[in-house]
Scaffold this motif. Structure first.
Motif, PDB file in Angstrom:
ATOM      1  N   PRO A  59      71.496 -56.000  51.687  1.00 41.95           N
ATOM      2  CA  PRO A  59      71.720 -55.041  50.726  1.00 41.95           C
ATOM      3  C   PRO A  59      71.020 -55.161  49.292  1.00 41.95           C
ATOM      4  CG  PRO A  59      73.569 -55.869  52.110  1.00 41.95           C
ATOM      5  CD  PRO A  59      72.257 -57.055  52.221  1.00 41.95           C
ATOM      6  N   TYR A  60      71.274 -56.288  48.367  1.00 44.50           N
ATOM      7  CA  TYR A  60      71.230 -56.097  47.319  1.00 44.50           C
ATOM      8  C   TYR A  60      69.719 -56.275  47.109  1.00 44.50           C
ATOM      9  CZ  TYR A  60      75.882 -56.978  47.237  1.00 44.50           C
ATOM     10  OH  TYR A  60      77.548 -56.106  47.278  1.00 44.50           O
ATOM     11  N   LEU A  61      68.312 -55.916  47.645  1.00 50.21           N
ATOM     12  CA  LEU A  61      67.237 -56.090  48.023  1.00 50.21           C
ATOM     13  C   LEU A  61      66.647 -55.389  46.259  1.00 50.21           C
ATOM     14  CD1 LEU A  61      64.053 -57.473  48.824  1.00 50.21           C
ATOM     15  CD2 LEU A  61      64.630 -55.099  49.749  1.00 50.21           C
ATOM     16  N   GLU A  62      67.137 -55.109  45.918  1.00 47.36           N
ATOM     17  CA  GLU A  62      66.985 -53.498  45.136  1.00 47.36           C
ATOM     18  C   GLU A  62      67.661 -53.821  43.659  1.00 47.36           C
ATOM     19  OE1 GLU A  62      67.085 -48.944  46.159  1.00 47.36           O
ATOM     20  OE2 GLU A  62      65.826 -49.048  47.358  1.00 47.36           O
ATOM     21  N   THR A  63      68.032 -54.161  43.813  1.00 44.64           N
ATOM     22  CA  THR A  63      69.204 -54.842  42.674  1.00 44.64           C
ATOM     23  C   THR A  63      68.542 -56.044  41.966  1.00 44.64           C
ATOM     24  OG1 THR A  63      70.720 -53.799  43.080  1.00 44.64           O
ATOM     25  CG2 THR A  63      71.053 -55.348  41.349  1.00 44.64           C
ATOM     26  N   ARG A  64      68.325 -57.257  42.410  1.00 41.87           N
ATOM     27  CA  ARG A  64      67.239 -58.465  43.027  1.00 41.87           C
ATOM     28  C   ARG A  64      65.891 -57.956  41.906  1.00 41.87           C
ATOM     29  NH1 ARG A  64      66.911 -60.676  47.281  1.00 41.87           N
ATOM     30  NH2 ARG A  64      64.691 -60.481  47.808  1.00 41.87           N
ATOM     31  N   GLU A  65      65.161 -56.831  43.255  1.00 46.87           N
ATOM     32  CA  GLU A  65      63.784 -56.605  42.572  1.00 46.87           C
ATOM     33  C   GLU A  65      63.947 -55.966  41.265  1.00 46.87           C
ATOM     34  OE1 GLU A  65      62.839 -53.969  45.681  1.00 46.87           O
ATOM     35  OE2 GLU A  65      61.635 -55.497  46.583  1.00 46.87           O
ATOM     36  N   ARG A  66      64.942 -54.748  41.087  1.00 47.60           N
ATOM     37  CA  ARG A  66      65.544 -54.852  38.954  1.00 47.60           C
ATOM     38  C   ARG A  66      65.339 -55.676  38.432  1.00 47.60           C
ATOM     39  NH1 ARG A  66      67.686 -50.473  42.045  1.00 47.60           N
ATOM     40  NH2 ARG A  66      70.067 -51.408  41.331  1.00 47.60           N
TER      41      ARG A  66
END
Length: 123
Positions: A59-66
């Motif tokens: 679920p934190y994929l986009e946060t980690r990518e940002r």
């Protein structure tokens, strides 16, 4: 028709913003890079669903990518600043080193630590 080819129809309702934008992208896409509607739609679907399923698993994929993009921007900015300033700084250091006259130490007959009590070391 080959057994490995499947056909489908797409319909775009141009009154809906997302569908209208999709249609506009298809109309203005680079024909040299994307040979057909089928190719770009297949690429888009695979990309969309790959990200969708990764987000389900993580679920934190986009946060980690940002965060990774932000860190990369910081690193790039520091590298660029160092590339601009480091040569000037090093040149200044080299000029400063060249202007320093060597200092010669004069030896005294008695070492500086002669009055120290070395008993604390034990024997």
């Amino acid at each position: 028709m080959s057994e490995n080819i499947r056909s489908t129809n797409l319909r775009f309702n141009l009154d809906k913003d997302v569908q209208n934008r999709a249609w506009q992208y298809l109309q203005t896409m680079d024909k040299k890079k994307f040979k057909s509607y089928s190719q770009i739609i297949a690429i888009s679907l695979v990309d969309y669903f790959d990200r969708y399923y990764k987000k389900q698993d993580e679920p934190y994929l986009e946060t980690r990518e940002r965060e990774e993009r932000f860190v990369e921007q910081i690193v790039t900015a520091v590298e660029n600043a160092m590339n601009r300033t480091l040569p000037v700084y090093l040149a200044g250091c080299m000029v400063g080193i060249a202007q320093i006259t060597p200092q010669v130490a004069v030896a005294t007959s008695e070492p500086e630590d002669a009055d120290l009590d070395w008993d604390f070391l034990g024997e």
